[in-house]
Design a protein around this motif. Structure first.
Motif, PDB file in Angstrom:
ATOM      1  N   SER A   1       0.802  -1.224   0.000  1.00  0.00           N
ATOM      2  CA  SER A   1       0.000   0.000   0.000  1.00  0.00           C
ATOM      3  C   SER A   1       0.836   1.275   0.000  1.00  0.00           C
ATOM      4  O   SER A   1       0.326   2.354  -0.289  1.00  0.00           O
ATOM      5  CB  SER A   1      -0.950   0.018   1.207  1.00  0.00           C
ATOM      6  OG  SER A   1      -0.220   0.091   2.404  1.00  0.00           O
ATOM      7  N   LEU A   2       2.107   1.186   0.343  1.00  0.00           N
ATOM      8  CA  LEU A   2       2.971   2.375   0.395  1.00  0.00           C
ATOM      9  C   LEU A   2       4.256   2.077  -0.366  1.00  0.00           C
ATOM     10  O   LEU A   2       5.174   1.466   0.170  1.00  0.00           O
ATOM     11  CB  LEU A   2       3.296   2.748   1.842  1.00  0.00           C
ATOM     12  CG  LEU A   2       2.126   3.116   2.748  1.00  0.00           C
ATOM     13  CD1 LEU A   2       2.555   3.128   4.203  1.00  0.00           C
ATOM     14  CD2 LEU A   2       1.566   4.474   2.353  1.00  0.00           C
TER      15      LEU A   2
ATOM     16  N   GLU B   1       6.578   4.017  -1.124  1.00  0.00           N
ATOM     17  CA  GLU B   1       7.755   4.670  -0.554  1.00  0.00           C
ATOM     18  C   GLU B   1       8.316   3.872   0.628  1.00  0.00           C
ATOM     19  O   GLU B   1       9.503   3.973   0.936  1.00  0.00           O
ATOM     20  CB  GLU B   1       7.458   6.108  -0.144  1.00  0.00           C
ATOM     21  CG  GLU B   1       6.394   6.263   0.899  1.00  0.00           C
ATOM     22  CD  GLU B   1       5.949   7.723   1.030  1.00  0.00           C
ATOM     23  OE1 GLU B   1       5.662   8.125   2.161  1.00  0.00           O
ATOM     24  OE2 GLU B   1       5.879   8.450   0.025  1.00  0.00           O
TER      25      GLU B   1
ATOM     26  N   PHE C   1      -3.603   2.032   5.400  1.00  0.00           N
ATOM     27  CA  PHE C   1      -3.973   2.724   4.165  1.00  0.00           C
ATOM     28  C   PHE C   1      -4.695   1.773   3.210  1.00  0.00           C
ATOM     29  O   PHE C   1      -4.602   1.917   2.001  1.00  0.00           O
ATOM     30  CB  PHE C   1      -2.721   3.302   3.502  1.00  0.00           C
ATOM     31  CG  PHE C   1      -2.095   4.400   4.312  1.00  0.00           C
ATOM     32  CD1 PHE C   1      -2.462   5.722   4.118  1.00  0.00           C
ATOM     33  CD2 PHE C   1      -1.160   4.107   5.289  1.00  0.00           C
ATOM     34  CE1 PHE C   1      -1.903   6.730   4.873  1.00  0.00           C
ATOM     35  CE2 PHE C   1      -0.593   5.113   6.054  1.00  0.00           C
ATOM     36  CZ  PHE C   1      -0.964   6.427   5.855  1.00  0.00           C
TER      37      PHE C   1
ATOM     38  N   PHE D   1       3.440   7.323  11.306  1.00  0.00           N
ATOM     39  CA  PHE D   1       3.018   7.529   9.917  1.00  0.00           C
ATOM     40  C   PHE D   1       1.501   7.654   9.842  1.00  0.00           C
ATOM     41  O   PHE D   1       0.834   7.023   9.032  1.00  0.00           O
ATOM     42  CB  PHE D   1       3.554   6.410   9.023  1.00  0.00           C
ATOM     43  CG  PHE D   1       3.654   6.831   7.584  1.00  0.00           C
ATOM     44  CD1 PHE D   1       4.604   7.765   7.190  1.00  0.00           C
ATOM     45  CD2 PHE D   1       2.793   6.325   6.630  1.00  0.00           C
ATOM     46  CE1 PHE D   1       4.696   8.184   5.873  1.00  0.00           C
ATOM     47  CE2 PHE D   1       2.872   6.731   5.304  1.00  0.00           C
ATOM     48  CZ  PHE D   1       3.830   7.653   4.934  1.00  0.00           C
TER      49      PHE D   1
ATOM     50  N   PRO E   1       8.735   4.378   5.332  1.00  0.00           N
ATOM     51  CA  PRO E   1       8.805   5.782   4.925  1.00  0.00           C
ATOM     52  C   PRO E   1       9.877   6.562   5.690  1.00  0.00           C
ATOM     53  O   PRO E   1      10.486   7.479   5.135  1.00  0.00           O
ATOM     54  CB  PRO E   1       7.400   6.309   5.259  1.00  0.00           C
ATOM     55  CG  PRO E   1       6.530   5.102   5.132  1.00  0.00           C
ATOM     56  CD  PRO E   1       7.357   3.967   5.671  1.00  0.00           C
TER      57      PRO E   1
END
Lengths: 224, 279
Positions: free
Chosen positions: A48-49, A51, A112, A164, A206
């Motif tokens: 989902s991320l 980064e 997320f 986050f 992140p």
């Protein structure tokens, strides 16, 4: 008026303000580049991320990144960044690593995720890894202007890493809580097979991506 | 240099046609269109309606100087949530598409937003990464992306050298700076920003600022051109020094409480003085 610059102009100007993005990609440390394989698994659409994936991959200078789950041999370390749905092949790769004495860092990207993906994510973690994932919690509700923005890791080193925003609290009968934020357990480790499973309910990737020194310190220590 | 003013200055109850007539009558050459601000220019405004908007602008004897937006304050390119970032990128893409439809070659973007929640390093890096593909899109369309210096409001890129480094990191010929000479507040001097960024300036917002004269004397406040503390002769000299001959776009944060149309005339005349150098 345009923004065109000649290459010469650009080089002249940039040379005067040379503050490179050194922290952009963390450098691999001796601790994370040992002889046994240490891999970062890209779950593709189930990450989902992106980064977060970039953060972990950068910690290994990209050498460790794998996208093809089917070809993964059991390894010493397997990191799964921002996982939402975990496909069966990835579950097999994770359990194979653990059964053979490896260490897995399974970072939840459920904060997320859509409702449907969250449900599948929770199902796999509950049924396969015996880890209970609670519903995502927003650490920064609009009315809250005084949040302390750090996750406190207590193992293997005590460090503070930026939260986050959205976390999933974790619980496991056999697990040891290793990270908390706002009193919520967001990191745990538990034995699994001959190996050790670390689950993070607050993404660390992140912070690695932005070059956070404490995040890298934690990762180095966790992989020892 | 040419004069422009934002369509968001048009009184809400005036309508587009009356507003355009006022802009022309006050002596402007063009109009800045704010995507998402006014009913005639929203994200869901169709291409056909955008073309009709262009016809209305040109029918009034004006051109579109650039396409701006305030939508990135709510949906920043630097958001942690990938879905918000995707929405932010789509806003920029729509700005680029509409700029082409409107016959303009510049868009304004607020490139990132530092908050208590989303810290500086993340915002910087995400903004750099977001602008690379958007720069490619802009370049293909023949449009320039001007990242506005919203200094204090953005809490990002507070100094001109840092902004310069940011553009170096983006390193894209279609990405420059939309310089706002009022936004620098107490943190520097607009003429120095102009000197440093010269060829990378895509457009210039003009407004004035009263430094440390606000409530209790501890706040800077925006005001009309020539009334505040900007050093306009120095700004004019810097524009000459760097060879800027593009659009000056009035962005008046403080509106006239009465006779709002008068502000269009007063601002245009002040801009004429600035352009002519009679200061």
């Amino acid at each position: 008026m345009t923004v065109r610059l000649t290459r010469r102009q650009f080089l002249e100007c940039s040379a005067t303000v040379a503050v490179p993005l050194r922290w952009r990609l963390g450098r691999a440390s001796p601790e994370v580049s040992g002889a046994r394989e240490q891999l970062v698994l890209d779950l593709g659409p189930h990450c989902s991320l992106r980064e977060s994936l970039s953060g972990y991959a950068a910690a290994f200078e990209g050498r460790a990144l794998r996208t093809d789950v089917s070809s993964l041999a059991p390894c010493a370390v397997l990191i799964v960044p921002a996982a939402v749905e975990i496909p069966p092949a990835a579950v097999r790769a994770i359990t194979a690593c653990l059964e053979t004495g490896g260490r897995v860092i399974l970072e939840s990207g459920a904060g997320f995720a859509s409702e449907r993906d969250l449900s599948r994510h929770r199902g796999v973690l509950r049924d396969v890894f015996r880890v209970h994932v609670a519903s995502p919690i927003d650490l920064w509700p609009e009315a809250n202007g005084s949040a302390i923005p750090y996750v406190d890791f207590t193992w293997p080193v005590a460090v503070k890493v930026r939260d986050f925003s959205s976390v999933v609290p974790l619980a496991s009968r056999a697990g040891e809580i290793i990270a908390r934020v706002n009193g919520l357990a967001v990191g745990l480790k538990r034995p699994f097979g001959r190996g050790s499973l670390i689950v993070l309910g607050s993404p660390l990737g992140p912070a690695l991506w932005t070059g956070d020194a404490e995040a890298r310190q934690w990762l180095r220590a966790a992989l020892r | 240099m040419k004069k422009s003013i934002g369509d968001n200055m048009i009184p809400k109850d005036w309508g587009l046609a009356r507003g355009l007539e006022l802009v022309k009558r006050a002596g402007y050459d063009g109009i800045e269109l704010w995507l998402g601000d006014m009913p005639w220019f929203q994200m869901n405004t169709s291409d056909a309606d955008v073309r009709a908007l262009r016809r209305a602008v040109e029918g009034a004897g004006l051109v579109v100087s650039n396409v701006s937006t305030g939508l990135h304050w709510g949906s920043p390119l630097s958001a942690r949530d990938p879905t918000v970032r995707a929405r932010a990128a789509r806003i920029v893409e729509r700005q680029i598409e509409t700029a082409t439809l409107l016959g303009s070659d510049a868009v304004l973007v607020v490139a990132g937003l530092v908050t208590e929640e989303v810290p500086y390093n993340e915002v910087y890096q995400r903004s750099v990464e977001a602008l690379t593909p958007l720069g490619d899109t802009a370049q293909r369309a023949g449009v320039l992306i001007g990242c506005e210096n919203c200094n204090a409001e953005q809490r990002l890129l507070m100094s001109p050298r840092e902004f310069w480094q940011f553009l170096n990191d983006v390193n894209h010929p279609a990405v420059g700076i939309h310089l706002d000479v009022g936004n620098i507040h107490d943190n520097g001097f607009a003429e120095q920003w102009i000197e440093i960024h010269g060829p990378r300036i895509t457009r210039i917002h003009v407004k004035d600022v009263l430094r440390h004269r606000g409530r209790c004397g501890d706040q800077s406040v925006y005001t009309n051109l020539l009334l505040g503390d900007n050093n306009w002769p120095a700004i004019r000299a810097a524009l000459t020094k760097v060879g800027y001959d593009g659009w000056l776009v009035a962005e008046m944060e403080a509106r006239y409480r009465y006779a709002p149309d008068q502000q269009f005339f007063d601002t245009a005349q002040a801009m004429d003085r600035l352009i002519s150098g009679r200061l």
